[in-house]
Write a protein that holds these residues in place. Sequence first.
Motif, PDB file in Angstrom:
ATOM      1  N   GLY A  53      -1.988   5.977  -5.938  1.00 10.27           N
ATOM      2  CA  GLY A  53      -1.723   5.050  -7.005  1.00 10.27           C
ATOM      3  C   GLY A  53      -3.141   4.135  -7.814  1.00 10.27           C
ATOM      4  O   GLY A  53      -4.448   3.681  -6.557  1.00 10.27           O
ATOM      5  N   PRO A  54      -3.032   3.527  -8.255  1.00 12.76           N
ATOM      6  CA  PRO A  54      -3.974   2.065  -8.763  1.00 12.76           C
ATOM      7  C   PRO A  54      -4.521   1.741  -7.572  1.00 12.76           C
ATOM      8  O   PRO A  54      -3.382   1.177  -6.728  1.00 12.76           O
ATOM      9  N   PRO A  55      -5.436   0.468  -7.144  1.00 11.88           N
ATOM     10  CA  PRO A  55      -6.146  -0.042  -6.497  1.00 11.88           C
ATOM     11  C   PRO A  55      -5.216  -1.045  -6.153  1.00 11.88           C
ATOM     12  O   PRO A  55      -4.598  -1.754  -7.927  1.00 11.88           O
ATOM     13  N   GLY A  56      -4.995  -2.121  -5.299  1.00 10.92           N
ATOM     14  CA  GLY A  56      -3.940  -3.653  -5.227  1.00 10.92           C
ATOM     15  C   GLY A  56      -2.477  -3.285  -5.380  1.00 10.92           C
ATOM     16  O   GLY A  56      -1.921  -4.553  -5.413  1.00 10.92           O
ATOM     17  N   LEU A  57      -1.918  -1.894  -5.206  1.00 16.97           N
ATOM     18  CA  LEU A  57      -0.569  -2.205  -5.475  1.00 16.97           C
ATOM     19  C   LEU A  57       0.269  -1.747  -3.968  1.00 16.97           C
ATOM     20  O   LEU A  57       1.468  -2.141  -3.817  1.00 16.97           O
ATOM     21  N   GLY A  58      -0.501  -1.595  -3.007  1.00  9.74           N
ATOM     22  CA  GLY A  58      -0.114  -1.892  -2.234  1.00  9.74           C
ATOM     23  C   GLY A  58      -0.457  -0.809  -0.935  1.00  9.74           C
ATOM     24  O   GLY A  58       0.522  -1.110  -0.021  1.00  9.74           O
ATOM     25  N   LYS A  59      -0.985  -0.124  -0.894  1.00 12.20           N
ATOM     26  CA  LYS A  59      -1.285   1.191  -0.241  1.00 12.20           C
ATOM     27  C   LYS A  59      -1.948   0.917   0.972  1.00 12.20           C
ATOM     28  O   LYS A  59      -0.717   1.717   2.403  1.00 12.20           O
ATOM     29  N   THR A  61      -1.897  -2.190   2.574  1.00 13.43           N
ATOM     30  CA  THR A  61      -0.013  -2.782   3.659  1.00 13.43           C
ATOM     31  C   THR A  61       0.795  -1.768   3.631  1.00 13.43           C
ATOM     32  O   THR A  61       1.749  -1.760   5.133  1.00 13.43           O
ATOM     33  N   LEU A  62       1.928  -0.578   3.076  1.00 14.67           N
ATOM     34  CA  LEU A  62       1.940   0.503   2.804  1.00 14.67           C
ATOM     35  C   LEU A  62       2.100   1.065   4.897  1.00 14.67           C
ATOM     36  O   LEU A  62       2.466   1.639   5.364  1.00 14.67           O
ATOM     37  N   ALA A  63       0.582   1.980   4.177  1.00 20.13           N
ATOM     38  CA  ALA A  63       0.692   2.015   5.573  1.00 20.13           C
ATOM     39  C   ALA A  63       0.105   1.228   7.420  1.00 20.13           C
ATOM     40  O   ALA A  63       0.432   2.198   8.097  1.00 20.13           O
ATOM     41  N   MET A  64       0.171   0.220   7.257  1.00 19.29           N
ATOM     42  CA  MET A  64       0.444  -0.836   8.161  1.00 19.29           C
ATOM     43  C   MET A  64       1.833  -1.086   8.426  1.00 19.29           C
ATOM     44  O   MET A  64       2.692  -0.804   9.437  1.00 19.29           O
ATOM     45  N   ILE A  65       3.043  -0.763   7.556  1.00 16.26           N
ATOM     46  CA  ILE A  65       4.100  -1.137   8.198  1.00 16.26           C
ATOM     47  C   ILE A  65       4.633   0.062   8.714  1.00 16.26           C
ATOM     48  O   ILE A  65       5.533   0.172   9.517  1.00 16.26           O
ATOM     49  N   VAL A  66       4.209   1.189   8.287  1.00 16.01           N
ATOM     50  CA  VAL A  66       4.199   3.224   8.770  1.00 16.01           C
ATOM     51  C   VAL A  66       4.234   2.714  10.212  1.00 16.01           C
ATOM     52  O   VAL A  66       4.289   3.228  10.835  1.00 16.01           O
ATOM     53  N   ALA A  67       3.197   2.667  10.976  1.00 13.14           N
ATOM     54  CA  ALA A  67       2.342   2.055  11.860  1.00 13.14           C
ATOM     55  C   ALA A  67       3.777   0.805  12.887  1.00 13.14           C
ATOM     56  O   ALA A  67       4.201   1.660  13.735  1.00 13.14           O
ATOM     57  N   ALA A  68       3.923  -0.428  11.423  1.00 17.11           N
ATOM     58  CA  ALA A  68       4.926  -0.848  12.749  1.00 17.11           C
ATOM     59  C   ALA A  68       6.074  -0.681  12.685  1.00 17.11           C
ATOM     60  O   ALA A  68       7.154  -0.854  13.733  1.00 17.11           O
ATOM     61  N   THR A 152      -5.116   7.194  -1.777  1.00 16.16           N
ATOM     62  CA  THR A 152      -6.335   7.976  -2.502  1.00 16.16           C
ATOM     63  C   THR A 152      -6.193   7.016  -4.344  1.00 16.16           C
ATOM     64  O   THR A 152      -4.403   6.662  -4.817  1.00 16.16           O
ATOM     65  N   THR A 153      -7.281   6.933  -5.016  1.00 15.41           N
ATOM     66  CA  THR A 153      -6.557   6.014  -6.628  1.00 15.41           C
ATOM     67  C   THR A 153      -7.292   7.121  -7.681  1.00 15.41           C
ATOM     68  O   THR A 153      -6.424   7.111  -8.518  1.00 15.41           O
ATOM     69  N   ARG A 154      -7.361   8.271  -6.904  1.00 15.11           N
ATOM     70  CA  ARG A 154      -7.312   9.299  -7.885  1.00 15.11           C
ATOM     71  C   ARG A 154      -7.506  10.966  -6.943  1.00 15.11           C
ATOM     72  O   ARG A 154      -8.255  11.671  -6.348  1.00 15.11           O
ATOM     73  N   SER A 155      -5.482  10.817  -7.546  1.00 18.98           N
ATOM     74  CA  SER A 155      -5.474  12.093  -6.057  1.00 18.98           C
ATOM     75  C   SER A 155      -5.211  13.437  -7.345  1.00 18.98           C
ATOM     76  O   SER A 155      -5.493  14.876  -6.100  1.00 18.98           O
ATOM     77  N   THR A 169       4.380  12.641  -0.388  1.00 17.68           N
ATOM     78  CA  THR A 169       3.706  11.416  -1.585  1.00 17.68           C
ATOM     79  C   THR A 169       4.535  10.842  -2.764  1.00 17.68           C
ATOM     80  O   THR A 169       5.593  11.086  -3.458  1.00 17.68           O
ATOM     81  N   ALA A 170       4.015   9.918  -1.995  1.00 15.85           N
ATOM     82  CA  ALA A 170       4.523   8.384  -3.263  1.00 15.85           C
ATOM     83  C   ALA A 170       3.518   8.246  -3.303  1.00 15.85           C
ATOM     84  O   ALA A 170       2.844   7.835  -3.442  1.00 15.85           O
ATOM     85  N   HIS A 171       3.953   8.488  -5.590  1.00 14.94           N
ATOM     86  CA  HIS A 171       3.184   7.569  -6.055  1.00 14.94           C
ATOM     87  C   HIS A 171       3.649   6.042  -6.709  1.00 14.94           C
ATOM     88  O   HIS A 171       4.580   5.742  -7.184  1.00 14.94           O
ATOM     89  N   LEU A 172       2.527   5.132  -5.973  1.00 22.10           N
ATOM     90  CA  LEU A 172       2.943   3.988  -6.324  1.00 22.10           C
ATOM     91  C   LEU A 172       2.691   3.380  -7.896  1.00 22.10           C
ATOM     92  O   LEU A 172       1.546   4.131  -8.804  1.00 22.10           O
ATOM     93  N   GLU A 173       3.467   2.701  -8.634  1.00 22.73           N
ATOM     94  CA  GLU A 173       3.264   2.133 -10.267  1.00 22.73           C
ATOM     95  C   GLU A 173       2.638   0.883 -10.586  1.00 22.73           C
ATOM     96  O   GLU A 173       3.281  -0.184  -8.945  1.00 22.73           O
ATOM     97  N   PHE A 174       2.833   0.413 -11.390  1.00 21.23           N
ATOM     98  CA  PHE A 174       2.284  -1.180 -12.011  1.00 21.23           C
ATOM     99  C   PHE A 174       3.572  -2.044 -11.226  1.00 21.23           C
ATOM    100  O   PHE A 174       4.345  -1.322 -11.513  1.00 21.23           O
ATOM    101  N   TYR A 175       2.872  -3.013 -11.012  1.00 21.34           N
ATOM    102  CA  TYR A 175       4.363  -3.888 -11.287  1.00 21.34           C
ATOM    103  C   TYR A 175       5.094  -4.095 -12.255  1.00 21.34           C
ATOM    104  O   TYR A 175       4.332  -4.795 -13.005  1.00 21.34           O
ATOM    105  N   ASP A 176       6.591  -5.278 -12.525  1.00 25.08           N
ATOM    106  CA  ASP A 176       7.168  -6.072 -13.752  1.00 25.08           C
ATOM    107  C   ASP A 176       6.414  -7.616 -13.458  1.00 25.08           C
ATOM    108  O   ASP A 176       6.460  -7.517 -11.650  1.00 25.08           O
ATOM    109  N   ASP A 177       6.726  -8.148 -14.093  1.00 18.92           N
ATOM    110  CA  ASP A 177       6.824  -9.333 -14.201  1.00 18.92           C
ATOM    111  C   ASP A 177       7.744 -10.223 -13.328  1.00 18.92           C
ATOM    112  O   ASP A 177       7.240 -10.785 -13.032  1.00 18.92           O
TER     113      ASP A 177
END
Length: 332
Positions: A53-59, A61-68, A152-155, A169-177
Amino acid sequence: MPESEAELAFEGALRPKSLTEFVGQPKVRGQLELLLRAAAMQNRTPDHILLAGPPGLGKTTLAMIVAAESGRPLRMSSGPAIQHAGDLAAVLSSLLPGEILFIDEIHRMARSAEEMLYLAMEDFRIDIMVGKGAGATSVPLDLAPFTLVGATTRSGLLPNPLRDRFGFTAHLEFYDDADLERVLTRAARLLDLDISSSAVAEIAGRCRGTPRIANRLLRRVRDYALVHGTGADLEAVRGALELYDVDPLGLDRLDRAVMDILLTRFDGGPVGLGTLAVSVGEEAETIESVVEPFLVRIGLLTRTPRGRVATPLAFRHFGVERSSGPFLTDVL
């Protein structure tokens, strides 16, 4: 605590520590929760995970959460840092049993390292070449079971053999308001910042659907309110974002420079990427990977076989009248 340490502590505090704290991406959160719980029930390492997914969406952070969430140690690296097969071999051979290996920008790894990773992900084994020339021999080295989390930002740049070895494979989407407002409210609480709901909504509408940008803008609003001695109200938000060149659509200085050149100098296009990059004094890769995705997503720019073309919405937003040239439909 020194100021630099305080800033680092703040950055760490903003990152959610569990899937329940993570805001947004409900589908990805549900999929990851199922994957991790199933692995825990079977007492095995989780499948390899690719976060795209694009930069800044939490990739990260999710990796850290997977470990935790799985209760396992985390090892962090990046694709640009792995430029030889030996670099990857050193990392893999030192992993503890069950460790989570996170590789950011995994598509930028060296090709020789990618090929070594195929065998490591599938059979937890690598082959080390000893010697050179005709006398070189391959020595197999068994690895401790591990879970690879790639981001990756460019899968599309990942080779198929590598992409196929990820179990999920997780595809992260842009957030809504709405989700961005929840992100900002949580961050404001951690900042001990009293901010109105209208101010939160104003920031959420200008942060390009990206939590990282939302948190950054919130910190600038905090600074503005502190320096000017005002509360973090709607007026303070608008003053801070105007000062930092963030317009109501979330466009920054470079976005507006690209659109200004396209609309005024080239009458809306079509314009080639190279010409556009030279005109604004930026690298073509920066325009293509940083600026254009957002402009296309909000409908101000279109990519055509003949070049970049401004849409009618862009002319209206910037208050520019088209003087001549083909319409958008003429170049598609």
